[in-house]
Design a protein around this motif. Structure first.
Motif, PDB file in Angstrom:
ATOM      1  N   VAL A  91      35.505  27.701  34.164  1.00 39.15           N
ATOM      2  CA  VAL A  91      34.900  27.855  32.715  1.00 39.15           C
ATOM      3  C   VAL A  91      33.331  27.475  33.104  1.00 39.15           C
ATOM      4  N   HIS A  93      39.743  33.706  38.117  1.00 40.72           N
ATOM      5  CA  HIS A  93      39.222  34.313  36.989  1.00 40.72           C
ATOM      6  C   HIS A  93      38.066  33.267  36.271  1.00 40.72           C
ATOM      7  N   LEU A  94      36.891  33.682  36.017  1.00 40.11           N
ATOM      8  CA  LEU A  94      35.827  32.821  35.506  1.00 40.11           C
ATOM      9  C   LEU A  94      35.171  33.276  34.253  1.00 40.11           C
ATOM     10  N   LEU A  95      35.266  32.265  33.277  1.00 38.94           N
ATOM     11  CA  LEU A  95      34.761  32.437  31.804  1.00 38.94           C
ATOM     12  C   LEU A  95      33.431  32.229  31.705  1.00 38.94           C
ATOM     13  N   ALA A 104      41.437  31.259  32.333  1.00 38.48           N
ATOM     14  CA  ALA A 104      40.093  31.023  33.367  1.00 38.48           C
ATOM     15  C   ALA A 104      40.388  29.906  34.478  1.00 38.48           C
TER      16      ALA A 104
END
Length: 214
Positions: free
Chosen positions: A89, A2-4, A86
């Protein structure tokens, strides 16, 4: 994975930092085709700055919160949770008046929450177990030997501002971004192009190994 993804520029389509973060997100998606991306635009939708109404929520027991403090605390909870979810980030950080955009300062202030972002007893950061990439852009030149060396107060400040949380930024920077649009800086365009190309190359190499190992 997961990428923020966080942008903070107010320059819209003219923003170099937005162009670089978009490039980085595309590369991350290529390396993690099953990954998800959460996006926050601090330039278009800035967070409220801490004020006298709600800002003391971080120093007040939750059961004593006023309505304004409760609202401010809940916003901080959401922002900290975004980071905790995340694996990476990604922050676009332009330089405004020799410092970080005030929207980034507000984001940092909302993250500094005892019990959520750091242990109030041990001072151990609770957000450090993730990659934090900062794509910094500067309209002028601030390298050693230039007249304004040391005037960039954004890149030196951010690691200190977030130090309690455990987040450790990796900076990739592009300078002289105003050279193509400011006639007085025209002779600096080749230096700008070289700085931008170097930043783009570093961005392209960020998750290259993950992509080639699929």
């Amino acid at each position: 994975m997961h990428l923020l993804h966080i942008d903070s520029s107010i320059r819209g389509d003219w923003s170099v930092s937005r162009r670089l973060t978009a490039r980085a997100v595309a590369n991350w998606r290529a390396a993690h085709p099953d990954g998800t991306v959460n996006y926050r635009d601090l330039g278009a939708d800035p967070l409220p700055h801490l004020d006298s109404e709600g800002g003391l929520a971080r120093m007040t027991p939750p059961d004593q919160h006023t309505p304004a403090q409760r609202e401010s605390w809940e916003l901080s909870e959401r922002l900290v949770d975004e980071v905790k979810q995340a694996d990476v980030v990604l922050l676009g950080l332009p330089l405004y008046n020799y410092g970080a955009p005030s929207s980034v300062k507000a984001w940092v202030d909302h993250l500094i929450v005892p019990g959520l972002a750091y242990d109030p007893t041990t001072q151990e950061g609770l957000l450090g177990d993730r990659e934090f990439v900062v794509l910094a852009t500067r309209g002028g030149g601030y390298a050693e030997g230039t007249p304004r060396n040391g005037w960039d107060h954004a890149e030196p400040w951010l690691p200190h501002g977030l130090s309690l949380t455990g987040l450790q930024p990796r900076f990739i920077s592009a300078e002289l971004t105003l050279a193509p649009s400011v006639p007085a800086m025209a002779e600096l365009i080749p230096l700008h192009e070289a700085s931008l190309a170097a930043a783009e190359k570093e961005i392209d190499n960020l998750w290259l190994s993950a992509s080639t190992q699929r």
